[in-house]
Write a protein that holds these residues in place. Structure first.
Motif, PDB file in Angstrom:
ATOM      1  N   THR A  37       0.827  -1.212   0.000  1.00  0.00           N
ATOM      2  CA  THR A  37       0.000   0.000   0.000  1.00  0.00           C
ATOM      3  C   THR A  37       0.859   1.259   0.000  1.00  0.00           C
ATOM      4  O   THR A  37       0.418   2.308  -0.457  1.00  0.00           O
ATOM      5  N   HIS A  38       2.088   1.148   0.525  1.00  0.00           N
ATOM      6  CA  HIS A  38       3.034   2.277   0.530  1.00  0.00           C
ATOM      7  C   HIS A  38       4.392   1.770   1.011  1.00  0.00           C
ATOM      8  O   HIS A  38       4.519   0.598   1.375  1.00  0.00           O
ATOM      9  N   ALA A  39       5.383   2.652   0.999  1.00  0.00           N
ATOM     10  CA  ALA A  39       6.691   2.301   1.566  1.00  0.00           C
ATOM     11  C   ALA A  39       6.588   2.474   3.077  1.00  0.00           C
ATOM     12  O   ALA A  39       6.579   3.596   3.583  1.00  0.00           O
ATOM     13  N   HIS A  40       6.505   1.381   3.786  1.00  0.00           N
ATOM     14  CA  HIS A  40       6.256   1.415   5.224  1.00  0.00           C
ATOM     15  C   HIS A  40       7.472   1.923   5.989  1.00  0.00           C
ATOM     16  O   HIS A  40       8.609   1.670   5.597  1.00  0.00           O
ATOM     17  N   ALA A  41       7.175   2.576   7.122  1.00  0.00           N
ATOM     18  CA  ALA A  41       8.257   3.091   7.967  1.00  0.00           C
ATOM     19  C   ALA A  41       8.351   2.312   9.274  1.00  0.00           C
ATOM     20  O   ALA A  41       9.154   2.645  10.129  1.00  0.00           O
ATOM     21  N   ASP A  42       7.530   1.291   9.416  1.00  0.00           N
ATOM     22  CA  ASP A  42       7.489   0.580  10.692  1.00  0.00           C
ATOM     23  C   ASP A  42       7.861  -0.889  10.580  1.00  0.00           C
ATOM     24  O   ASP A  42       8.011  -1.569  11.577  1.00  0.00           O
ATOM     25  N   HIS A  43       7.949  -1.382   9.358  1.00  0.00           N
ATOM     26  CA  HIS A  43       8.401  -2.760   9.168  1.00  0.00           C
ATOM     27  C   HIS A  43       9.069  -2.876   7.809  1.00  0.00           C
ATOM     28  O   HIS A  43       8.855  -2.051   6.930  1.00  0.00           O
ATOM     29  N   GLY A  97      -1.058  11.187   1.580  1.00  0.00           N
ATOM     30  CA  GLY A  97      -1.210  11.975   2.801  1.00  0.00           C
ATOM     31  C   GLY A  97      -0.303  11.441   3.899  1.00  0.00           C
ATOM     32  O   GLY A  97       0.577  12.128   4.387  1.00  0.00           O
ATOM     33  N   HIS A  98      -0.505  10.184   4.268  1.00  0.00           N
ATOM     34  CA  HIS A  98       0.408   9.542   5.225  1.00  0.00           C
ATOM     35  C   HIS A  98       1.812   9.546   4.625  1.00  0.00           C
ATOM     36  O   HIS A  98       2.789   9.876   5.300  1.00  0.00           O
ATOM     37  N   THR A  99       1.912   9.178   3.368  1.00  0.00           N
ATOM     38  CA  THR A  99       3.110   9.389   2.547  1.00  0.00           C
ATOM     39  C   THR A  99       2.609   9.892   1.190  1.00  0.00           C
ATOM     40  O   THR A  99       1.407   9.842   0.923  1.00  0.00           O
TER      41      THR A  99
HETATM   42 FE   LIG Z   1       2.857   3.507   7.169  1.00  0.00          FE
END
Ligand SMILES: [Fe+2]
Length: 295
Positions: free
Chosen positions: A71-77, A145-147
């Motif tokens: 869904t996006h480039a995650h920053a938490d995993h 928005g989130h990214t």
């Molecule tokens: Fe995220």
């Protein structure tokens, strides 16, 4: 509509991430959404237990995984997509604005090897693009928005929203990462809110909300519109942005932000090995206070 997808959720407690296996009952073709690679930061150790669980579930059900969707480039995993691709031949997909995220972070990590044209991924989805998982009809909504690169996958009308929404009692995700934008996040959420009220929505994260002792990840557009503590109907954009900005200012940097982003913008691959054969992650260091003098 051609059929109802079979949806299995997999919760990763160390990162509070929910990955999904979404399959077409007619053909057995399936997609994995937001798979997690097990990463122990203090030891620098990477493992594939979580992804193996999904692969086993797919094998047990006789499914053929044809897509692994971010869904996006995650920053938490860190993403488990490359392992799924290696094991199944599935294509790795993400939103086309990943190129913007690559451009933002390439200088942050001084990553000379990093291509910023998205070509590390197998497919870049545009807003409104349709594709198939077997006979299931899937459509992409651009929900930044989130990214700057977030997308929502609508599979036979069921939404996999990434971090564009959290459960109604928890609200929304932060919008303060580089390229994030609370105004854009609000508008993306409003776009999702225009989907039919009975649309099922699946979250990418859950942290439990105050007063709730179970993790949860499925809701509907109607529930979000009526009760989301940040963005229910009647909340004005400016009020949301003020709330989100104040809240984000108090949030600490996610523990895995730096490792996760540099891997995930490479489609989940690690930087190339050094001459000694070892792969290293890069941590840019900010010297604050008197630290520069002693460095
Ligand atoms: Fe995220």
């Amino acid at each position: 509509m051609t059929g109802k997808p079979i949806i299995q959720a997999f919760f990763d407690e160390p990162t509070n991430t929910i990955s999904y296996l979404v399959a077409d009952p007619a053909t057995g073709h399936a997609a994995v959404i937001d798979p997690v690679l097990d990463y122990e930061h203090s030891a620098g150790e990477v493992d594939t237990r979580s992804v193996e669980t999904i692969l086993k579930a797919a094998a047990d059900a006789g499914f053929t995984i044809v897509w692994t969707l971010e869904t996006h480039a995650h920053a938490d995993h860190l993403s488990g997509s490359p392992y799924i691709k290696a094991k199944t031949g599935a294509k790795i997909g993400i939103g086309e604005h990943i190129k913007d995220v690559q451009r933002i972070f390439r200088p942050v990590f001084n990553a000379d090897d990093l291509k910023t044209d998205g070509s590390d991924f197998d497919h870049l989805f545009a807003d409104g693009e349709s594709f198939r998982i077997g006979e299931l009809e899937a459509r992409v909504l651009y929900t930044p928005g989130h990214t700057p690169a977030d997308i929502t996958y609508l599979i036979e009308g069921t939404g996999f929203v990434g971090d564009t929404l959290f459960m109604p009692d928890y609200g929304t995700a932060r919008a303060d990462f580089p390229g994030g934008d609370a105004h854009a996040l609000f508008r993306s959420i409003k776009k999702l809110m225009t989907l039919p009220p009975d649309t099922r929505l699946f979250m990418c994260h859950d942290y439990k909300a105050p007063g709730r002792d179970q993790y949860a990840w499925e809701t509907t557009v109607a529930e979000q519109r009526a009760t989301n503590v940040h963005v229910k109907e009647g909340v004005a954009e400016d009020d949301f942005v003020a709330m989100r900005t104040a809240r984000d200012a108090k949030l600490s940097t996610p523990r895995l932000l730096l490792p996760a982003v540099q891997v995930n913008i490479r489609a989940g691959r690690f930087p190339p090995a050094d001459a000694n054969g070892v792969r290293y992650l890069t941590i840019p260091v900010k010297l604050k206070g008197g630290a520069e003098a002693g460095a």
